[in-house]
Motif scaffolding. Structure first.
Motif, short mmCIF file in Angstrom:
data_model
loop_
_atom_site.label_atom_id
_atom_site.label_comp_id
_atom_site.label_asym_id
_atom_site.label_seq_id
_atom_site.Cartn_x
_atom_site.Cartn_y
_atom_site.Cartn_z
N ARG A 72 30.46 -18.13 -20.48
CA ARG A 72 31.30 -17.02 -20.96
C ARG A 72 31.17 -16.95 -22.47
O ARG A 72 31.51 -17.90 -23.18
N ILE A 73 30.66 -15.82 -22.95
CA ILE A 73 30.28 -15.67 -24.35
C ILE A 73 31.07 -14.55 -25.01
O ILE A 73 31.16 -13.44 -24.48
N ALA A 74 31.63 -14.85 -26.18
CA ALA A 74 32.30 -13.84 -27.01
C ALA A 74 31.34 -13.47 -28.14
O ALA A 74 30.68 -14.34 -28.71
N VAL A 75 31.29 -12.19 -28.46
CA VAL A 75 30.42 -11.69 -29.53
C VAL A 75 31.28 -11.10 -30.64
O VAL A 75 32.12 -10.24 -30.38
N LEU A 76 31.04 -11.56 -31.85
CA LEU A 76 31.76 -11.09 -33.02
C LEU A 76 30.77 -10.49 -34.01
O LEU A 76 29.83 -11.17 -34.42
N THR A 77 30.99 -9.25 -34.37
CA THR A 77 30.20 -8.62 -35.43
C THR A 77 31.04 -8.61 -36.69
O THR A 77 32.20 -8.19 -36.68
#
Length: 180
Positions: A14-19
């Motif tokens: 489970r991956i969270a992506v932050l820009t």
């Protein structure tokens, strides 16, 4: 030599992506979208996605929130890894790391050198671990995100990758926090 062990089942993480950007919106976030497309194509789960401005305290706070969330195994950020005054993502990551994965930045530089030559020295890509969660900070260009995913993360986030991978040691990342 590196290989996939087909006798093992794939385990999605489970991956969270932050820009990190002062100017992009979700619809303009090409680098974040590259990561989302690739992680989902690989069979992983998009656990969350956000855009934050280049503010160290806000970035660190978001990383801590995701680290505390048992539904997130990995955080990948894009943007803010350069050398300008507003580039504070690396410092925000290091604010929360328990351990830095020193070789991640080195391997990323090697991969980048093959694509952009000596301009690779301007990136401060980094990786680390905190609270049983992997954290990676990538440059804000779609090409850098492609390179990091295609050459490093897709392999290290695949349980079948041999001789070793990040997924197989997830259960042991926080063993120092448990009672003996």
């Amino acid at each position: 030599m590196a290989r996939l062990d087909d006798s093992k089942d794939f385990i999605p993480v489970r991956i969270a992506v932050l820009t990190v950007s002062d100017s992009r919106s979700l619809s303009e976030d090409r680098s974040g979208q590259v990561l989302v497309d690739r992680l989902m194509s690989a069979g992983h789960i998009l656990a969350d996605r956000k855009i934050l401005p280049d503010e160290r305290a806000e970035i660190s706070a978001q990383l801590r929130d995701w680290i505390a969330n048992p539904e997130i195994d990995v955080v990948i950020s894009t943007g803010g890894t350069g050398l300008t005054g507003r580039d504070v993502t690396v410092e925000a990551h290091r604010d929360v790391y328990e351990k830095e994965i020193d070789a991640f930045g080195t391997v990323f530089t090697i991969v980048s050198m093959q694509k952009i030559g000596t301009s690779a020295v301007q990136s401060r890509a980094t990786g680390g671990v905190a609270g049983g969660t992997y954290l990676f900070a990538l440059p804000g260009s779609p090409g850098a995100c492609k390179d990091a995913w295609d050459e490093i993360l897709v392999k290290q986030l695949d349980y079948r990758h041999r001789p070793c991978n990040f997924v197989e040691i997830i259960p042991r990342l926080d063993e120092h926090l448990r009672r003996k």
